[in-house]
Structure formats: C-alpha cells, structure tokens
Write a protein that holds these residues in place. Structure first.
Motif, PDB file in Angstrom:
ATOM      1  N   LEU A 165       0.814  -1.299   0.041  1.00  0.00           N
ATOM      2  CA  LEU A 165      -0.083  -0.158   0.235  1.00  0.00           C
ATOM      3  C   LEU A 165       0.867   1.344  -0.031  1.00  0.00           C
ATOM      4  N   ALA A 168       2.180   1.986  -3.480  1.00  0.00           N
ATOM      5  CA  ALA A 168       1.250   2.398  -4.216  1.00  0.00           C
ATOM      6  C   ALA A 168       0.736   3.835  -4.019  1.00  0.00           C
ATOM      7  N   GLU A 182      -0.948   0.319  -9.435  1.00  0.00           N
ATOM      8  CA  GLU A 182      -2.176  -0.700  -9.518  1.00  0.00           C
ATOM      9  C   GLU A 182      -1.522  -2.113  -9.062  1.00  0.00           C
ATOM     10  N   GLY A 193      -0.772  -2.290  -5.502  1.00  0.00           N
ATOM     11  CA  GLY A 193      -2.159  -2.542  -4.768  1.00  0.00           C
ATOM     12  C   GLY A 193      -2.457  -3.565  -4.915  1.00  0.00           C
ATOM     13  N   ARG A 234      -3.913  -6.221  -2.012  1.00  0.00           N
ATOM     14  CA  ARG A 234      -5.211  -7.003  -1.926  1.00  0.00           C
ATOM     15  C   ARG A 234      -4.785  -8.403  -1.540  1.00  0.00           C
ATOM     16  N   ILE A 238      -7.001   0.782  -0.501  1.00  0.00           N
ATOM     17  CA  ILE A 238      -5.987   0.524  -1.475  1.00  0.00           C
ATOM     18  C   ILE A 238      -6.581   1.270  -2.788  1.00  0.00           C
ATOM     19  N   ASP A 239      -7.930   1.196  -2.928  1.00  0.00           N
ATOM     20  CA  ASP A 239      -8.563   1.661  -4.081  1.00  0.00           C
ATOM     21  C   ASP A 239      -8.569   3.132  -4.048  1.00  0.00           C
ATOM     22  N   ILE A 259      -5.259   4.832  -5.048  1.00  0.00           N
ATOM     23  CA  ILE A 259      -5.169   4.810  -6.237  1.00  0.00           C
ATOM     24  C   ILE A 259      -5.973   5.999  -7.072  1.00  0.00           C
TER      25      ILE A 259
END
Lengths: 338, 338
Positions: free
Chosen positions: A217, A220, A304, A307, A311, A330-331, A334
């Motif tokens: 994380l 990212a 990504e 990320g 995940r 995470i999303d 990004i």
C-alpha cells in the motif's frame, strides 16, 4: 491526453476511506487526545511547532491502519491507540526533518514549520517527537512492536540518505527508486499495519499479511503521490504542483520518461533535474514529455500492481468490516489521481 | 587574574581518566567494533558521515560510564557493550543535529559533517543513528533500559528546544540555564550511568546512585565546557575559543557576569549576545568582564558543587576499581580547565 486510471475491481463501491474513518472514529479520538498530551511540554515552542503540523489536515492514514489492523483481530485494549500515536509521531518527525532537508516552503498548502520557527526548531522538535514515540512504545511494553518500529525508524532514515545520494542523478533506475520509496514511505506503512496484529497477539501469518499489505500500500501511495505532483491543482493537493520537479527530485514518472525518451529528451531532463533549469517553461516541457512517453499512466499502472499485491496479502484473512475498509484504502490511494 | 581551581580532594592522585580507560579497554574494543558494524550501510554516505564524527577523537566518556557502571556490580555479559554503543550513537546523533542547529563549522578541530556533506546528510544520518540506537536496545531486550534511554532522548531534545527559546535572552536566570543543561547534557550522562546497574540486575539503590552520579557529573562537565569556551586555546580544545560567544549562546559565565555587572556592562552583553555585536574586540571585552566579575572562577565553583554531589552519590557503594575510576572522572572533568 488525460490520465486514465484502470480500476481493476470495478464492482467495488466508489473508493473512499470513509469506511476506515468510521470504523476507527472512537479509537482516533483517543489517538488525537494522546497526541495533544504527548506533544505537550513546558517548553512552549514544542506544542506550537508540533500542533502546527499535527493539526494541518493530514488524513492520519497511518494511525488508522494501526487501529484497524488490531481491531480486525478482536483486540479491545488500549495498546493499539498508543502505538498508533507513536506511528503518527514518527511520521510527523519525518515530515519536520524532510521539510528542512528539502528546504520546502509549503506543506498541505500551509507554510512549513521551518518557515515559521526556523530549521533549528524543526530539527529539534522532530527529535523530541521521535523520542516521545519511543517512550510511548515503552509504555506499551511489547518488544516485538519496539523491534518493528525501531527498525522502521532506521530504514526510513537510511532510505532518505539513499535518496540524497541518488538525487539529481538521471541514471537512477526504477529499481534504485523503488529501494528509496520502499524505505522512506513503505516501511512506516508496513510497520503501522504490522503492530496491529502484534498487540492483538495473533500468529505469524496474520503479522506477515498485514506487513505485506502495508508495504505494498505504501508503494502504491507514493507512486500516486509522484503522479499527483505533476498532475493536480495546488488547491486540491495542498502542495505546489511541480514541487518535485523544481526540487530536482527523481520520481518514477521522470525515471520512465527519461529512459523512454529521445537523446534530445534526455538532454532536457538532465538540464532540468541535474542542472536545475526548471522554470515554468521547463515544467511545461516536462509535462509534455511525461505524457508523450505515457510515463504518468504507466506509473499509475505500477501503483495498481502494488495495490493488487496488497489486496492479495489480505485475501486469506476472515471477512471483517476492517478488512473491507483496508481493501477500500488501496482503491482510495490509487483513485486520488482522478 | 587567572583561573584558579580549588580541588576539594587534594590528596587524590592527579585527576585523569586513565584508570577508567584501562578498566574499560576490553569492553571499549567491543563497543568500537559494534559501532563500526551498526553504523554500516549499503548507502555509502552513512558510514562516511558517521565515521567522520565517530573517529574524530572524542573521549567516548559516555560509553565508558556505561561499561564501568555495569562491571562494578560484577556484570560479565554483553548487554553493557550494546547499551554503551546505543549511548554513543545517541550522542553522535545529537552532535550531528547540533552542528546543523548551531551552524557550526568546526568540531574538535575538524570540519563538521555538515560542512563536508551538507545539512541534509547531517540531519538524516543523525536520524539513522538514533534509529540504530533503539534497534540495539531492542536486541538487549531490557524494558527498563529502553525506558531510561528513550526518556533521555526526549528530554535531550526538549532541552535543546528550551535552549533555542531562551537563546539570546540576557534575562535568562541561572535556574533557567541549569534546566537547559540538565536536559541537554546531564540527561545522557545520567542514562549512560544508570543502564549499567540495570543490565547488572542490581536493586533500586544502586540504580539511583549511578543515575545521580551521572546527572551531576554531566552538569559539572557542561559548566567546565562553558568556562573552556572562554579560556583555552583552539589547539588544545579542538574547538574555537569564543564559539559560544560568537553564536550568542547563553552560558553560566555570561549569566553570572551579566547579573553582577554595571548598567554599562549589561548594555555591552545585550549588544553582544542579543544583537550579535561579537567581533574580536567584543570578545576581548567579554573576557575582561568575565574576569572582573569572577564569573569564570565561580562557574568552576558551581561545577565543583555538582562534582561533590556526584561523589557522594557513589559513597555508599562498595569500594571497587570501577568506583575509584568513576570518582577520578569527576576530578578529571573539573581539572580540564587547567
């Protein structure tokens, strides 16, 4: 040509940290109180400088990670609140020292502490907060947590020195740059997430999962930050767009664009980054080259990738509200480039 | 009018740290090896900067205190070697940051790290060494030692910020100044001495004795340093005489001379310290006023006072070679003004 973000997991609800914020709200209230109390001192300048930064509107993502990664295993004590405070102090100390090292004027749209109280106070109040971070860890009394966080403290500083030594060197490879951000950014995310299962007393698999989640994380997060520095508006970001460029910082978009460019493009990057020819015209040229080489989009693609690793690190863990919230982060990280 | 040192304990042999150096020699060889290994890094600039300072001829008094205060209770393990290394790293980190804060060019007669590698490297390598200091403490695994040393780290930084906030303020009282040096100097001497009995597993009385010894020795040491800054030669001292004066630093000789002086004298001190009129003529004038008000001799008398407290702190302890060596250190610290 705009920046396009390929969201891998399109059926997830709109990426946000709202779920994490809601879940950790009671804990974060305790963290915020502890921050105020432990940043206190009879020496007035200490709370002044500390609070300037602490109250400047950071998201407090790192301490929220610590809280969620403890409560997701059913932890109900107060050690996670203390360690979350330690993590935030370590982060704040790093920011105070970074602003001195980078000679920054602005952070999150406000004057940096060094511009108001001077470099001296920034260095010393940073040292004080780092000392307080360790005192709080000692209060918790977990040698494992002390191990993880003291290692992070060393690694962060080591990464910053490495960054200094590759500074303004356009031959820096993507791997070199990843070593830098693995140390200077990912190490604290990783430690913040790992101390959760430690205080919750889980087994090794859970610690490994959260450590890996945090580290990836963090990567990212930093890569998206690098893109944002070339792509947003100062108002939205709370930082000056083009700061990295003007400071001659090597970031992944620059590494990619340099390696993919023509001889003439490479000469431009060298003059801009190594020789400091970085006025507004040069920044515009940099933007043009970054877009022409697809360097911004591909940096997002790299983000990504990390990320996705983050995940999968959490995949084997039981479905809890905390796990869901951590996946959302995470999303969210990004999607900030939108 | 010269500086006269009233040695309270005239029948002691000539004050020296030779006995301490001899006693701790095998331990210090292990400390020196550990210093080299723990200041190592793949990031080349880190050992370069660290070794510049570490190998620059400091006496390593603090780690010797840790070694002797452990072996005086029969300790034979290796924890004291590790904690002595932590103590020296904490000290080195402080020096690196101090040179940045004070904008110093010279330390112990050599260019400061910041003059060679820049302020940035000095701040960050200091952070790295502090992180390493805590990692070594974690290796030892004593929560009591971690408590003592992390508290010292906070207190030192707090003292330095306090010094910053009273800087260039001629109304600083002797008590204010003592608060500063109690934190910025005495706290580490105190912690260095206290962790000895901690690793040796003694009772509370022994810890209290060594803590008190270290704190008062630290005060005496700093006050003598303050006198030396107005009284020695740069060659002998490895520092520029008059540094404190030129940096506008408030030290006890200045506090005493200001308070005892005439209105005209006080106006001189204000212009020198607060307004920075501190050229060579002003330094000469400062010397004259310090001698006229007996401020240097009386600062030494204050140092003697704290030295006596340090001596009495050790009095109840069994007679050992280490105790004798630690008593010698008190006289040595004070006799440096000769």
């Amino acid at each position: 040509m705009g920046v396009v973000i390929p969201l891998e997991n399109k059926n997830r609800h709109a990426a946000s940290i709202k779920q994490l914020v809601d879940l950790t709200k009671p804990g974060m209230e305790r963290v915020n109180q502890l921050i105020l109390s432990k940043a206190g001192s009879d020496v007035e300048m200490i709370p002044e400088v500390a609070n300037h930064l602490i109250s400047s509107g950071g998201k407090r993502l790192r301490p929220m990670l610590t809280l969620a990664s403890a409560t997701m295993f059913g932890y109900e004590g107060s050690h996670h609140v203390k360690l979350a405070t330690s993590v935030e102090f370590m982060h704040t100390a790093t920011l105070l020292h970074d602003d001195v090292v980078d000679e920054s004027d602005l952070r999150r749209g406000k004057s940096t502490a060094r511009m108001i109280w001077g470099n001296q106070a920034s260095v010393l109040v940073g040292d004080f907060l780092l000392g307080q971070a360790f005192r709080i860890m000692v209060e918790v009394g977990s040698m494992d947590a002390l191990d993880v966080l003291s290692t992070a403290a060393s690694v962060i500083a080591e990464g910053e020195v490495f960054q200094l030594s590759v500074a303004k060197n356009m031959e820096t490879t993507e791997d070199d740059y990843l070593s830098v951000i693995r140390a200077k950014t990912a190490a604290l995310f990783s430690a913040a997430a790992e101390v959760g299962p430690i205080v919750a007393g889980t087994g090794k698999a859970e610690r490994d999962a959260l450590r890996s989640y945090g580290a990836n994380l963090g990567l990212a997060f930093q890569l998206v930050d690098d893109v944002l520095d070339y792509g947003g508006s100062a108002a939205a970001l709370g930082k000056n767009v083009g700061d990295d460029f003007r400071e001659g910082k090597i970031t992944l978009p620059v590494v990619l664009s340099y390696r993919r460019g023509s001889e003439k493009d490479r000469a431009f990057w060298r003059s801009a980054i190594e020789e400091g020819k970085n006025d507004d015209d040069a920044l515009e040229m940099a933007h043009k080259l970054l877009l022409a080489t697809n360097a911004l989009n591909d940096t997002i693609a790299r983000a990504e990738h990390y990320g996705a690793i983050a995940r999968d690190a959490l995949a084997p863990l039981p479905e809890t509200a905390e796990k869901d919230a951590l996946l959302d982060v995470i999303d969210f990280c990004i999607s900030r480039v939108h």
